[in-house]
Design an enzyme around this catalytic site. Sequence first.
Site, short mmCIF file in Angstrom:
data_model
loop_
_atom_site.label_atom_id
_atom_site.label_comp_id
_atom_site.label_asym_id
_atom_site.label_seq_id
_atom_site.Cartn_x
_atom_site.Cartn_y
_atom_site.Cartn_z
N LYS A 81 0.80 -1.30 -0.13
CA LYS A 81 -0.09 -0.13 0.12
C LYS A 81 0.76 1.12 0.07
O LYS A 81 0.45 2.29 -0.34
CB LYS A 81 -0.91 0.01 1.07
CG LYS A 81 -2.01 -1.00 1.01
CD LYS A 81 -3.25 -0.69 1.67
CE LYS A 81 -4.37 -1.82 1.43
NZ LYS A 81 -5.78 -1.58 2.18
N LYS A 132 -4.75 -8.81 -6.28
CA LYS A 132 -6.03 -9.04 -5.53
C LYS A 132 -6.99 -7.86 -6.00
O LYS A 132 -7.07 -6.95 -6.05
CB LYS A 132 -5.99 -9.28 -4.13
CG LYS A 132 -6.10 -8.11 -3.01
CD LYS A 132 -6.27 -8.50 -1.62
CE LYS A 132 -6.49 -7.03 -0.90
NZ LYS A 132 -7.61 -7.06 -0.14
N LYS A 141 -10.94 -2.61 -3.39
CA LYS A 141 -11.59 -1.30 -3.61
C LYS A 141 -10.66 -0.29 -4.24
O LYS A 141 -11.40 0.55 -4.81
CB LYS A 141 -12.23 -1.18 -2.16
CG LYS A 141 -13.16 -1.94 -1.48
CD LYS A 141 -13.70 -1.48 -0.23
CE LYS A 141 -13.86 -2.51 0.92
NZ LYS A 141 -12.85 -2.76 1.82
N1 AQP Z 1 -9.80 -10.21 -3.13
C1 AQP Z 1 -10.12 -10.77 -1.97
N2 AQP Z 1 -10.50 -12.02 -1.79
C2 AQP Z 1 -10.90 -12.57 -0.63
N3 AQP Z 1 -11.02 -11.87 0.40
C3 AQP Z 1 -11.14 -10.51 0.28
N4 AQP Z 1 -10.94 -9.41 1.26
C4 AQP Z 1 -10.63 -8.41 0.72
N5 AQP Z 1 -10.22 -8.56 -0.44
C5 AQP Z 1 -10.50 -9.82 -0.87
C6 AQP Z 1 -11.57 -9.72 2.71
O1 AQP Z 1 -12.41 -9.01 2.83
C7 AQP Z 1 -12.58 -8.48 4.24
C8 AQP Z 1 -12.55 -7.00 4.13
O2 AQP Z 1 -11.26 -6.39 3.80
P1 AQP Z 1 -11.04 -4.88 4.22
O3 AQP Z 1 -11.92 -4.06 3.55
O4 AQP Z 1 -10.86 -4.78 5.65
O5 AQP Z 1 -9.48 -4.54 3.48
P2 AQP Z 1 -8.84 -5.20 2.42
O6 AQP Z 1 -8.50 -6.47 2.70
O7 AQP Z 1 -7.64 -4.09 2.27
O8 AQP Z 1 -9.65 -5.07 1.20
P3 AQP Z 1 -9.67 -4.17 -0.06
O9 AQP Z 1 -10.88 -4.51 -0.95
O10 AQP Z 1 -8.42 -4.45 -0.94
O11 AQP Z 1 -9.73 -2.68 0.45
P4 AQP Z 1 -8.78 -1.46 0.05
O12 AQP Z 1 -8.47 -1.51 -1.36
O13 AQP Z 1 -9.48 -0.35 0.67
O14 AQP Z 1 -7.36 -2.03 0.69
C9 AQP Z 1 -11.23 -9.07 4.93
O15 AQP Z 1 -11.50 -10.18 5.77
C10 AQP Z 1 -10.33 -9.39 3.68
O16 AQP Z 1 -9.52 -10.40 4.00
#
Ligand code: AQP
Length: 332
Positions: free
Chosen positions: A111, A194, A197
Amino acid sequence: MQRIFSGVQPTGNLHLGNYLGAIRNWVRLQNDYECIFCMVDLHAITVWQDPEQLRSNTREVAAAMIASGVDPHKNIIFNQSQVPQHAELAWIFNCVARLGWLDRMTQFKEKAGKDKERASVGLYAYPNLMAADILLYKATHVPVGEDQKQHLELCRDIAQKFNHDYKEEVFPIVEPLIFGEATRVMSLRDGSSKMSKSDASDASRINMTDDTDSIVKKIRKARTDAEPLPSEVAGLKGRAEAANLVGIYAALQDCTSQQVLDDFRGQGFGTFKPALAELAVDKLAVIQGEMRRLRDDPAHVDSIIRTGVEKARAIAEPIIREIHGKIGLLQP
Ligand code: AQP
């Protein structure tokens, strides 16, 4: 009953990865555990968030959880910032965790990118706050996607060090619950990163709020190769994009990747992609209908969150007092 804590950042629309990797599993676990589900807004602000957008995303995430089947009467649903003990315990854990432990966290490296000097201190200390979220409730299990495994290991290290330093089993050593066919859903544009968001390309993800046209278009344009689907899962090795689409299909259909290949072996993506799009539209339709209903009734969503905040505080307050006592903070 054993206790679950899990969270989602209100950093934007939830996507299929959040749903298949996390929220759908919460729904499956809610009958067997006492569950606390959190919109982790303090985590969200480790990178810049527009204030209005953050507020509305927090409501949207709560609505998406409820629409996906998380029962607001049975479980606690709340936003992290309204229970100040999260930030307080995170500070205590800043004093327990070692710099070397945080230096190893791959999510910070991803990040922060090349310019880590400009990343916020909060982004670096993010895993300590995550440990505080979980241990503030002495949760025993944490359902997450594969990407959070390393952070949970750090949470276990913090609990162990705290218990060792203060010579008492204050905190449980949490168990991650990582299961399902889609523990790591990948970007539709790049099978090596992956679904996220914060990916600049909206075409990389299926948002839970996407309409039929967008879902069909995104899946049609998803990157793949020219080969037909193999007959065995082993044949997907080295084909990240193909494996990802098969995994998504399996997760949505609630079967294994092998069962998907049994049905589609030898078929090209010209056949597979429309079938996947139809399945995704079909499975998301019910959730989306419920999300629309909740969006029209923000007062109802707010009242669920308010109740969740009260219940969460009631659990957190005595635990933080216990921690104060253990570490020698005067409570006059
Ligand atoms: N691509 C993914 N596949 C499976 N599980 C996922 N999770 C996130 N992306 C995937 C799971 O969703 C839960 C919430 O995630 P989060 O919002 O706390 O943060 P993150 O993992 O950083 O998700 P994002 O979508 O990538 O958000 P941003 O872009 O804001 O950092 C967690 O249980 C995560 O494992």
